[in-house]
Design a protein around this motif. Structure first.
Motif, PDB file in Angstrom:
ATOM      1  N   VAL A  18       0.842  -1.197   0.000  1.00  0.00           N
ATOM      2  CA  VAL A  18       0.000   0.000   0.000  1.00  0.00           C
ATOM      3  C   VAL A  18       0.876   1.246   0.000  1.00  0.00           C
ATOM      4  O   VAL A  18       0.640   2.197  -0.755  1.00  0.00           O
ATOM      5  CB  VAL A  18      -0.952   0.002   1.217  1.00  0.00           C
ATOM      6  N   ILE A  19       1.901   1.246   0.836  1.00  0.00           N
ATOM      7  CA  ILE A  19       2.818   2.390   0.895  1.00  0.00           C
ATOM      8  C   ILE A  19       3.509   2.570  -0.457  1.00  0.00           C
ATOM      9  O   ILE A  19       3.629   3.689  -0.956  1.00  0.00           O
ATOM     10  CB  ILE A  19       3.844   2.204   2.032  1.00  0.00           C
ATOM     11  N   MET A  20       3.929   1.471  -1.077  1.00  0.00           N
ATOM     12  CA  MET A  20       4.590   1.537  -2.388  1.00  0.00           C
ATOM     13  C   MET A  20       3.653   2.088  -3.459  1.00  0.00           C
ATOM     14  O   MET A  20       4.076   2.885  -4.307  1.00  0.00           O
ATOM     15  CB  MET A  20       5.109   0.169  -2.798  1.00  0.00           C
ATOM     16  N   GLN A  25       2.396   6.507  -7.107  1.00  0.00           N
ATOM     17  CA  GLN A  25       1.444   7.471  -7.654  1.00  0.00           C
ATOM     18  C   GLN A  25       1.873   8.908  -7.373  1.00  0.00           C
ATOM     19  O   GLN A  25       1.795   9.770  -8.245  1.00  0.00           O
ATOM     20  CB  GLN A  25       0.048   7.213  -7.075  1.00  0.00           C
ATOM     21  N   SER A  26       2.339   9.177  -6.166  1.00  0.00           N
ATOM     22  CA  SER A  26       2.656  10.555  -5.782  1.00  0.00           C
ATOM     23  C   SER A  26       3.882  11.114  -6.498  1.00  0.00           C
ATOM     24  O   SER A  26       3.942  12.308  -6.776  1.00  0.00           O
ATOM     25  CB  SER A  26       2.848  10.657  -4.272  1.00  0.00           C
ATOM     26  N   ILE A  27       4.847  10.263  -6.809  1.00  0.00           N
ATOM     27  CA  ILE A  27       6.065  10.778  -7.443  1.00  0.00           C
ATOM     28  C   ILE A  27       6.084  10.592  -8.954  1.00  0.00           C
ATOM     29  O   ILE A  27       6.986  11.087  -9.621  1.00  0.00           O
ATOM     30  CB  ILE A  27       7.339  10.152  -6.823  1.00  0.00           C
ATOM     31  N   GLY A  53       7.048  -4.087 -11.930  1.00  0.00           N
ATOM     32  CA  GLY A  53       7.700  -2.790 -11.993  1.00  0.00           C
ATOM     33  C   GLY A  53       7.283  -1.827 -10.923  1.00  0.00           C
ATOM     34  O   GLY A  53       7.991  -0.881 -10.625  1.00  0.00           O
ATOM     35  N   ARG A  54       6.119  -2.022 -10.312  1.00  0.00           N
ATOM     36  CA  ARG A  54       5.652  -1.052  -9.330  1.00  0.00           C
ATOM     37  C   ARG A  54       6.536  -1.028  -8.090  1.00  0.00           C
ATOM     38  O   ARG A  54       6.741   0.011  -7.484  1.00  0.00           O
ATOM     39  CB  ARG A  54       4.211  -1.368  -8.931  1.00  0.00           C
ATOM     40  N   LYS A  55       7.081  -2.162  -7.710  1.00  0.00           N
ATOM     41  CA  LYS A  55       7.933  -2.229  -6.530  1.00  0.00           C
ATOM     42  C   LYS A  55       9.376  -1.852  -6.848  1.00  0.00           C
ATOM     43  O   LYS A  55      10.178  -1.675  -5.947  1.00  0.00           O
ATOM     44  CB  LYS A  55       7.894  -3.631  -5.927  1.00  0.00           C
ATOM     45  N   LYS A  56       9.681  -1.733  -8.114  1.00  0.00           N
ATOM     46  CA  LYS A  56      11.050  -1.454  -8.533  1.00  0.00           C
ATOM     47  C   LYS A  56      11.516  -0.120  -7.970  1.00  0.00           C
ATOM     48  O   LYS A  56      10.840   0.883  -8.099  1.00  0.00           O
ATOM     49  CB  LYS A  56      11.123  -1.443 -10.062  1.00  0.00           C
ATOM     50  N   ALA A  96       2.713  12.634   0.841  1.00  0.00           N
ATOM     51  CA  ALA A  96       1.731  11.612   0.465  1.00  0.00           C
ATOM     52  C   ALA A  96       1.561  10.575   1.567  1.00  0.00           C
ATOM     53  O   ALA A  96       0.429  10.216   1.926  1.00  0.00           O
ATOM     54  CB  ALA A  96       2.138  10.940  -0.844  1.00  0.00           C
ATOM     55  N   ILE A  97       2.658  10.083   2.109  1.00  0.00           N
ATOM     56  CA  ILE A  97       2.570   9.057   3.146  1.00  0.00           C
ATOM     57  C   ILE A  97       1.952   9.618   4.420  1.00  0.00           C
ATOM     58  O   ILE A  97       1.064   9.010   5.017  1.00  0.00           O
ATOM     59  CB  ILE A  97       3.956   8.445   3.439  1.00  0.00           C
TER      60      ILE A  97
END
Length: 120
Positions: A18-20, A25-27, A53-56, A96-97
């Motif tokens: 969720v944090i990732m 999205q924010s950056i 790729g999302r966790k990359k 964002a976090i």
């Protein structure tokens, strides 16, 4: 891993995924940020195989006091001021976090792995 907050009403557990997702999205629209980079060679090989790729390029370290430290591995565009791009990414990630999840951010570390030069 996940971060857990305990209260009288119960537990709140927030997954690193969720944090990732919120970080990605924010950056994603930061000026000068071209892509995320793998943290190391082994991760780069695994990404090509699994296509996650999302966790990359994102590493999250959870702490006991409901806070996190974030490491971002990035590639920036040629010709931009790298310190300004890094500062913008840091600020957006932290905001964002903290606003969306209510988690304190101890640090956001930016690691620039490369510069993308336009073709031609």
């Amino acid at each position: 891993m996940s971060i857990v907050e305990t209260s009288k009403a119960g537990n709140v557990s927030i997954s690193d995924d969720v944090i990732m997702a919120i970080l990605s999205q924010s950056i994603s629209e930061c000026y000068g940020l071209v892509a995320m980079a793998p943290k190391d060679l082994l991760e780069g090989l695994n990404l090509k195989i699994s296509e996650k790729g999302r966790k990359k390029g994102i590493a999250i370290q959870s702490h006991d006091d409901f806070s996190v430290t974030v490491d971002l591995h990035v590639i920036v565009a040629y010709g931009v001021r790298i310190p300004e791009v890094a500062r913008t990414v840091m600020e957006r990630a932290k905001i964002a976090i903290e606003t969306q999840l209510g988690i304190q951010v101890r640090e956001v570390n930016i690691n620039v792995h490369g510069i993308k030069v336009p073709k031609g």
